[in-house]
Design a protein around this motif. Structure first.
Motif, PDB file in Angstrom:
ATOM      1  N   ASP A   1       0.707  -1.162  -0.221  1.00 28.68           N
ATOM      2  CA  ASP A   1      -0.317  -0.281   0.108  1.00 28.68           C
ATOM      3  C   ASP A   1       0.828   1.207   0.276  1.00 28.68           C
ATOM      4  OD1 ASP A   1      -1.836  -1.350  -0.030  1.00 28.68           O
ATOM      5  OD2 ASP A   1      -3.090  -1.692   2.258  1.00 28.68           O
TER       6      ASP A   1
ATOM      7  N   GLU B   1      -0.789   3.947  -1.592  1.00 26.38           N
ATOM      8  CA  GLU B   1      -2.381   4.330  -2.060  1.00 26.38           C
ATOM      9  C   GLU B   1      -3.068   4.403  -0.997  1.00 26.38           C
ATOM     10  OE1 GLU B   1      -2.985   3.579  -5.663  1.00 26.38           O
ATOM     11  OE2 GLU B   1      -0.751   3.383  -5.713  1.00 26.38           O
ATOM     12  N   VAL B   2      -3.488   5.902  -0.456  1.00 22.99           N
ATOM     13  CA  VAL B   2      -4.113   5.913   0.568  1.00 22.99           C
ATOM     14  C   VAL B   2      -5.058   5.381   0.946  1.00 22.99           C
ATOM     15  CG1 VAL B   2      -5.484   8.235   2.105  1.00 22.99           C
ATOM     16  CG2 VAL B   2      -3.281   8.269   1.203  1.00 22.99           C
ATOM     17  N   ALA B   3      -6.105   5.182   0.086  1.00 28.05           N
ATOM     18  CA  ALA B   3      -7.475   4.861  -0.238  1.00 28.05           C
ATOM     19  C   ALA B   3      -6.848   2.912   0.665  1.00 28.05           C
ATOM     20  CB  ALA B   3      -8.493   4.633  -1.644  1.00 28.05           C
ATOM     21  N   GLU B   4      -6.826   2.521  -0.546  1.00 32.96           N
ATOM     22  CA  GLU B   4      -5.727   0.867   0.134  1.00 32.96           C
ATOM     23  C   GLU B   4      -5.674   0.271   1.407  1.00 32.96           C
ATOM     24  OE1 GLU B   4      -4.133  -1.521  -2.963  1.00 32.96           O
ATOM     25  OE2 GLU B   4      -4.498   0.084  -4.989  1.00 32.96           O
TER      26      GLU B   4
ATOM     27  N   THR C   1      -6.038   2.516   3.639  1.00 34.71           N
ATOM     28  CA  THR C   1      -6.615   2.908   4.971  1.00 34.71           C
ATOM     29  C   THR C   1      -7.334   1.411   5.572  1.00 34.71           C
ATOM     30  OG1 THR C   1      -6.286   5.300   4.375  1.00 34.71           O
ATOM     31  CG2 THR C   1      -8.912   4.219   5.438  1.00 34.71           C
ATOM     32  N   ARG C   2      -8.318   0.795   3.632  1.00 33.39           N
ATOM     33  CA  ARG C   2      -8.997   0.192   3.733  1.00 33.39           C
ATOM     34  C   ARG C   2      -8.439  -1.220   4.511  1.00 33.39           C
ATOM     35  NH1 ARG C   2     -10.816   0.486  -1.419  1.00 33.39           N
ATOM     36  NH2 ARG C   2      -9.036  -0.349  -2.232  1.00 33.39           N
ATOM     37  N   ASP C   3      -7.308  -1.091   4.278  1.00 35.50           N
ATOM     38  CA  ASP C   3      -6.502  -2.271   4.866  1.00 35.50           C
ATOM     39  C   ASP C   3      -6.352  -2.488   6.333  1.00 35.50           C
ATOM     40  OD1 ASP C   3      -6.547  -3.432   2.893  1.00 35.50           O
ATOM     41  OD2 ASP C   3      -4.327  -3.004   1.895  1.00 35.50           O
TER      42      ASP C   3
END
Length: 132
Positions: free
Chosen positions: A98, A101-104, A106-108
């Motif tokens: 990640d 990749e801020v969105a990924e 955050t999701r992880d």
């Protein structure tokens, strides 16, 4: 007199060996759960912990408990260690994949936290079931 002494020694040895049989099924499950909890606390390398817990979950699935409380603890522990494995996978994905990749990321991170909380609750319940 020597023959009587030898027979007595042989009887004592046989009695000791017979009494030293394997652990009970419940004791094996309890030991496995304790080992997994200890590994979570002491093993800081995620890959190593993932490998240990994977083996442990497979072993717990094969183990047969005799008492109802130990069967319940075993079922909770399997679910708890499986949730911990999911948490570790999410943490590893966060660290390894990640970057930038801020969105990924955050999701992880959220996934890891959710699985960690679930694992903590299930493993706490498993410990409690063993002591009921």
């Amino acid at each position: 007199m020597c023959a009587i002494g030898a027979v007595s020694s042989l009887c004592i040895c046989v009695a000791l060996v017979a009494g030293c049989g394997g652990m009970s099924a419940d004791a094996t499950v309890e030991q496995d759960i304790a080992r997994g909890l200890s590994d979570i606390q002491s093993v800081h390398d995620r890959k190593a912990l993932q490998a240990k817990l994977t083996v442990l979950v497979a072993k717990l699935r094969r183990d047969q408990a005799t008492s109802e409380s130990t069967r319940h603890a075993r079922a909770l522990a399997i679910r708890g260690f499986a949730a911990k494995l999911e948490s570790i996978a999410a943490e590893r994905e966060f660290d390894e994949n990640d970057s930038g990749e801020v969105a990924e990321a955050t999701r992880d991170a959220a996934r890891a936290d959710a699985y960690r909380a679930r694992a903590d609750n299930l493993l706490r319940a498993a410990e409690q079931a063993l002591h009921d």
